[in-house]
Write a protein that holds these residues in place. Structure first.
Motif, PDB file in Angstrom:
ATOM      1  N   ASP A  21      52.556 -35.094   2.588  1.00 50.34           N
ATOM      2  CA  ASP A  21      51.753 -33.949   1.898  1.00 50.34           C
ATOM      3  C   ASP A  21      52.782 -32.979   0.936  1.00 50.34           C
ATOM      4  O   ASP A  21      52.823 -32.036   0.922  1.00 50.34           O
ATOM      5  CB  ASP A  21      51.376 -33.046   2.865  1.00 50.34           C
ATOM      6  CG  ASP A  21      49.887 -33.581   3.727  1.00 50.34           C
ATOM      7  OD1 ASP A  21      49.220 -34.199   2.958  1.00 50.34           O
ATOM      8  OD2 ASP A  21      50.039 -33.411   5.008  1.00 50.34           O
ATOM      9  N   LEU A  22      53.679 -33.904   0.588  1.00 48.60           N
ATOM     10  CA  LEU A  22      54.957 -33.675  -0.262  1.00 48.60           C
ATOM     11  C   LEU A  22      54.687 -33.690  -1.738  1.00 48.60           C
ATOM     12  O   LEU A  22      54.447 -35.092  -2.108  1.00 48.60           O
ATOM     13  CB  LEU A  22      56.094 -33.784   0.188  1.00 48.60           C
ATOM     14  CG  LEU A  22      56.890 -33.235   1.330  1.00 48.60           C
ATOM     15  CD1 LEU A  22      58.009 -34.275   1.821  1.00 48.60           C
ATOM     16  CD2 LEU A  22      56.992 -31.967   1.211  1.00 48.60           C
ATOM     17  N   TYR A  62      54.275 -28.374  -0.737  1.00 47.60           N
ATOM     18  CA  TYR A  62      54.060 -29.139   0.603  1.00 47.60           C
ATOM     19  C   TYR A  62      52.570 -28.541   0.805  1.00 47.60           C
ATOM     20  O   TYR A  62      52.214 -27.377   0.917  1.00 47.60           O
ATOM     21  CB  TYR A  62      54.962 -28.429   1.928  1.00 47.60           C
ATOM     22  CG  TYR A  62      54.204 -28.960   3.125  1.00 47.60           C
ATOM     23  CD1 TYR A  62      54.341 -30.495   3.529  1.00 47.60           C
ATOM     24  CD2 TYR A  62      53.677 -27.922   3.673  1.00 47.60           C
ATOM     25  CE1 TYR A  62      53.865 -30.693   4.651  1.00 47.60           C
ATOM     26  CE2 TYR A  62      53.439 -28.462   5.104  1.00 47.60           C
ATOM     27  CZ  TYR A  62      53.182 -29.929   5.470  1.00 47.60           C
ATOM     28  OH  TYR A  62      52.868 -30.110   6.643  1.00 47.60           O
TER      29      TYR A  62
END
Length: 111
Positions: A21-22, A62
């Motif tokens: 999720d970066l 993020y």
């Protein structure tokens, strides 16, 4: 001198870390520097010109959910302008370089 930059940038988000999720990103664009106040205690008739310049950006987002994320980024502004005035009876001219590094953090909402 009081001034404020406005910027428009295009970003490219890298997808290589999406499984975490970066989303790192880079960007570049144009900036316009608006001069709001040109008062100075030593220089009379002080005037500085509004100017166009460039801006570069790097950051990381993020994603907390599909629609909400948090981010940090840094933008480097590169602006050149000129200023004139009088120092006592002597006219002065200056080439002004304004290259601030602006860092920020925030919340991103996706619709």
């Amino acid at each position: 001198m009081k001034y404020g930059p406005a910027a428009v940038t295009l970003q490219y988000q890298f997808q290589g870390l999406a499984r975490y999720d970066l989303y790192p990103y880079i960007g570049a664009g144009m900036t316009y520097l608006k001069i709001f106040d040109t008062t100075d205690g030593s220089v009379t008739d002080f005037q500085a010109r509004n100017a166009w310049g460039g801006v570069a950006q790097v950051g990381l987002e993020y994603r907390v959910t599909k629609h909400i994320g948090v981010f940090v980024d840094a933008k480097k502004f590169i602006v050149r302008t000129s200023a004139t005035g009088n120092l006592g009876p002597v006219p002065v001219h200056a080439a002004v370089r304004l290259d601030p590094l602006v860092t920020q953090a925030g919340i991103a909402f996706r619709f």
